[in-house]
Design a protein around this motif. Structure first.
Motif, PDB file in Angstrom:
ATOM      1  N   PHE A 116      -5.653   7.464  -0.500  1.00 46.51           N
ATOM      2  CA  PHE A 116      -4.947   7.664   0.762  1.00 46.51           C
ATOM      3  C   PHE A 116      -3.951   8.803   0.635  1.00 46.51           C
ATOM      4  O   PHE A 116      -3.191   8.881  -0.311  1.00 46.51           O
ATOM      5  CB  PHE A 116      -4.216   6.377   1.162  1.00 46.51           C
ATOM      6  CG  PHE A 116      -3.429   6.523   2.433  1.00 46.51           C
ATOM      7  CD1 PHE A 116      -4.064   6.502   3.653  1.00 46.51           C
ATOM      8  CD2 PHE A 116      -2.062   6.714   2.401  1.00 46.51           C
ATOM      9  CE1 PHE A 116      -3.349   6.649   4.831  1.00 46.51           C
ATOM     10  CE2 PHE A 116      -1.330   6.860   3.570  1.00 46.51           C
ATOM     11  CZ  PHE A 116      -1.984   6.820   4.784  1.00 46.51           C
ATOM     12  N   GLU A 117      -3.986   9.704   1.604  1.00 50.85           N
ATOM     13  CA  GLU A 117      -3.036  10.814   1.647  1.00 50.85           C
ATOM     14  C   GLU A 117      -2.192  10.656   2.909  1.00 50.85           C
ATOM     15  O   GLU A 117      -2.734  10.521   4.004  1.00 50.85           O
ATOM     16  CB  GLU A 117      -3.796  12.144   1.688  1.00 50.85           C
ATOM     17  CG  GLU A 117      -2.917  13.357   1.769  1.00 50.85           C
ATOM     18  CD  GLU A 117      -2.084  13.620   0.529  1.00 50.85           C
ATOM     19  OE1 GLU A 117      -1.016  14.241   0.665  1.00 50.85           O
ATOM     20  OE2 GLU A 117      -2.482  13.198  -0.565  1.00 50.85           O
ATOM     21  N   PRO A 118      -0.858  10.644   2.785  1.00 50.33           N
ATOM     22  CA  PRO A 118      -0.015  10.556   3.982  1.00 50.33           C
ATOM     23  C   PRO A 118      -0.371  11.670   4.967  1.00 50.33           C
ATOM     24  O   PRO A 118      -0.793  12.759   4.569  1.00 50.33           O
ATOM     25  CB  PRO A 118       1.398  10.745   3.433  1.00 50.33           C
ATOM     26  CG  PRO A 118       1.305  10.275   2.023  1.00 50.33           C
ATOM     27  CD  PRO A 118      -0.072  10.689   1.563  1.00 50.33           C
ATOM     28  N   LYS A 119      -0.215  11.378   6.271  1.00 51.30           N
ATOM     29  CA  LYS A 119      -0.599  12.360   7.277  1.00 51.30           C
ATOM     30  C   LYS A 119       0.229  12.214   8.544  1.00 51.30           C
ATOM     31  O   LYS A 119       0.848  11.180   8.775  1.00 51.30           O
ATOM     32  CB  LYS A 119      -2.079  12.231   7.609  1.00 51.30           C
ATOM     33  CG  LYS A 119      -2.465  10.859   8.138  1.00 51.30           C
ATOM     34  CD  LYS A 119      -3.961  10.750   8.301  1.00 51.30           C
ATOM     35  CE  LYS A 119      -4.314   9.305   8.661  1.00 51.30           C
ATOM     36  NZ  LYS A 119      -5.739   9.102   8.704  1.00 51.30           N
TER      37      LYS A 119
ATOM     38  N   SER B  25       2.073   6.703   5.992  1.00 54.17           N
ATOM     39  CA  SER B  25       2.386   6.890   4.585  1.00 54.17           C
ATOM     40  C   SER B  25       1.991   5.649   3.793  1.00 54.17           C
ATOM     41  O   SER B  25       1.507   4.673   4.353  1.00 54.17           O
ATOM     42  CB  SER B  25       3.890   7.154   4.439  1.00 54.17           C
ATOM     43  OG  SER B  25       4.233   7.360   3.100  1.00 54.17           O
ATOM     44  N   PHE B  26       2.254   5.686   2.500  1.00 59.84           N
ATOM     45  CA  PHE B  26       2.030   4.525   1.647  1.00 59.84           C
ATOM     46  C   PHE B  26       3.017   3.424   2.020  1.00 59.84           C
ATOM     47  O   PHE B  26       4.157   3.709   2.390  1.00 59.84           O
ATOM     48  CB  PHE B  26       2.264   4.881   0.166  1.00 59.84           C
ATOM     49  CG  PHE B  26       1.357   5.948  -0.340  1.00 59.84           C
ATOM     50  CD1 PHE B  26       0.035   5.673  -0.622  1.00 59.84           C
ATOM     51  CD2 PHE B  26       1.821   7.234  -0.545  1.00 59.84           C
ATOM     52  CE1 PHE B  26      -0.808   6.658  -1.102  1.00 59.84           C
ATOM     53  CE2 PHE B  26       0.993   8.228  -1.022  1.00 59.84           C
ATOM     54  CZ  PHE B  26      -0.330   7.937  -1.297  1.00 59.84           C
TER      55      PHE B  26
ATOM     56  N   PRO C  47      10.952   1.275   7.046  1.00 61.16           N
ATOM     57  CA  PRO C  47      11.376   0.056   6.341  1.00 61.16           C
ATOM     58  C   PRO C  47      10.390  -0.353   5.243  1.00 61.16           C
ATOM     59  O   PRO C  47       9.196  -0.033   5.316  1.00 61.16           O
ATOM     60  CB  PRO C  47      11.407  -1.002   7.449  1.00 61.16           C
ATOM     61  CG  PRO C  47      11.435  -0.249   8.734  1.00 61.16           C
ATOM     62  CD  PRO C  47      10.708   1.038   8.462  1.00 61.16           C
ATOM     63  N   ALA C  48      10.888  -1.045   4.258  1.00 59.93           N
ATOM     64  CA  ALA C  48      10.048  -1.549   3.167  1.00 59.93           C
ATOM     65  C   ALA C  48       8.903  -2.367   3.750  1.00 59.93           C
ATOM     66  O   ALA C  48       9.087  -3.148   4.681  1.00 59.93           O
ATOM     67  CB  ALA C  48      10.878  -2.409   2.217  1.00 59.93           C
ATOM     68  N   GLY C  49       7.712  -2.139   3.227  1.00 60.61           N
ATOM     69  CA  GLY C  49       6.541  -2.873   3.689  1.00 60.61           C
ATOM     70  C   GLY C  49       5.842  -2.236   4.883  1.00 60.61           C
ATOM     71  O   GLY C  49       4.760  -2.653   5.258  1.00 60.61           O
ATOM     72  N   HIS C  50       6.455  -1.227   5.485  1.00 60.89           N
ATOM     73  CA  HIS C  50       5.841  -0.558   6.631  1.00 60.89           C
ATOM     74  C   HIS C  50       5.190   0.737   6.169  1.00 60.89           C
ATOM     75  O   HIS C  50       5.601   1.344   5.193  1.00 60.89           O
ATOM     76  CB  HIS C  50       6.882  -0.256   7.707  1.00 60.89           C
ATOM     77  CG  HIS C  50       7.378  -1.490   8.383  1.00 60.89           C
ATOM     78  ND1 HIS C  50       7.057  -1.803   9.669  1.00 60.89           N
ATOM     79  CD2 HIS C  50       8.160  -2.504   7.939  1.00 60.89           C
ATOM     80  CE1 HIS C  50       7.622  -2.951   9.999  1.00 60.89           C
ATOM     81  NE2 HIS C  50       8.299  -3.394   8.959  1.00 60.89           N
ATOM     82  N   GLY C  51       4.180   1.189   6.911  1.00 59.44           N
ATOM     83  CA  GLY C  51       3.459   2.383   6.507  1.00 59.44           C
ATOM     84  C   GLY C  51       3.433   3.483   7.541  1.00 59.44           C
ATOM     85  O   GLY C  51       2.754   4.484   7.351  1.00 59.44           O
TER      86      GLY C  51
END
Length: 117
Positions: A29-32, A50-51, A79-83
Motif C-alpha cells: 500500500f502506498e499513501p495517496k 495512509s497507513f 487519529p490513531a487507528g484511522h487511515g
C-alpha cells in the motif's frame, strides 16, 4: 479431547494464515491523495489515504491555486487507528485553472491536481 485439540489447532492455523495475508497487503500500500469535483453540490472534496497507525499523526494540508499561491494551509490530525482524512472547499469564488492539493507528512509529500473550468 482429541477433537477439541484439532479444532483449536485448525482455528489457530487459519488465524495465523489470515494475519500473514494482511501483513503482505499492507507492505504494497502506498499513501495517496485524490480529489473529486461535484459541480451539482458546488464542492471539491479531497481525500488523503495512509497507513493505519497506532499513534496520532499530524499532517499539513495545502490547497494551491492556479497562480501557485497557497490558498489554504491547515494542520490536521489523523487519529490513531484511522487511515484517511477529507478536506473540502466550495467551487464558487475559486480561480479557474489547474489547482493542486498537497499533503505533507513527517516523511513525504503527496500531491494531486485537478482543473476548475
Amino acid at each position: 479431547m482429541k477433537k477439541l485439540f484439532f479444532f483449536f489447532l485448525l482455528c489457530t492455523t487459519v488465524l495465523f494464515a489470515q494475519t500473514e495475508v494482511n501483513t503482505s497487503d499492507d507492505l504494497e500500500f502506498e499513501p495517496k491523495v485524490d480529489c473529486l469535483i461535484l459541480q451539482d453540490e458546488n464542492s471539491i472534496i479531497c481525500k488523503f489515504e495512509s497507513f493505519r497507525s497506532i499513534k496520532d499523526e499530524e499532517i499539513i494540508v495545502q490547497w494551491i491555486d492556479p497562480q501557485g499561491d497557497i490558498s489554504r494551509s491547515r494542520k490536521m490530525l489523523v487519529p490513531a487507528g484511522h487511515g484517511s482524512i477529507y478536506d473540502y472547499r466550495y467551487i464558487k469564488g475559486r480561480l479557474l485553472g489547474n489547482w493542486a492539493f498537497k499533503v505533507i507528512t513527517e516523511e513525504k509529500e503527496y500531491k494531486t491536481q485537478f482543473e476548475l473550468k
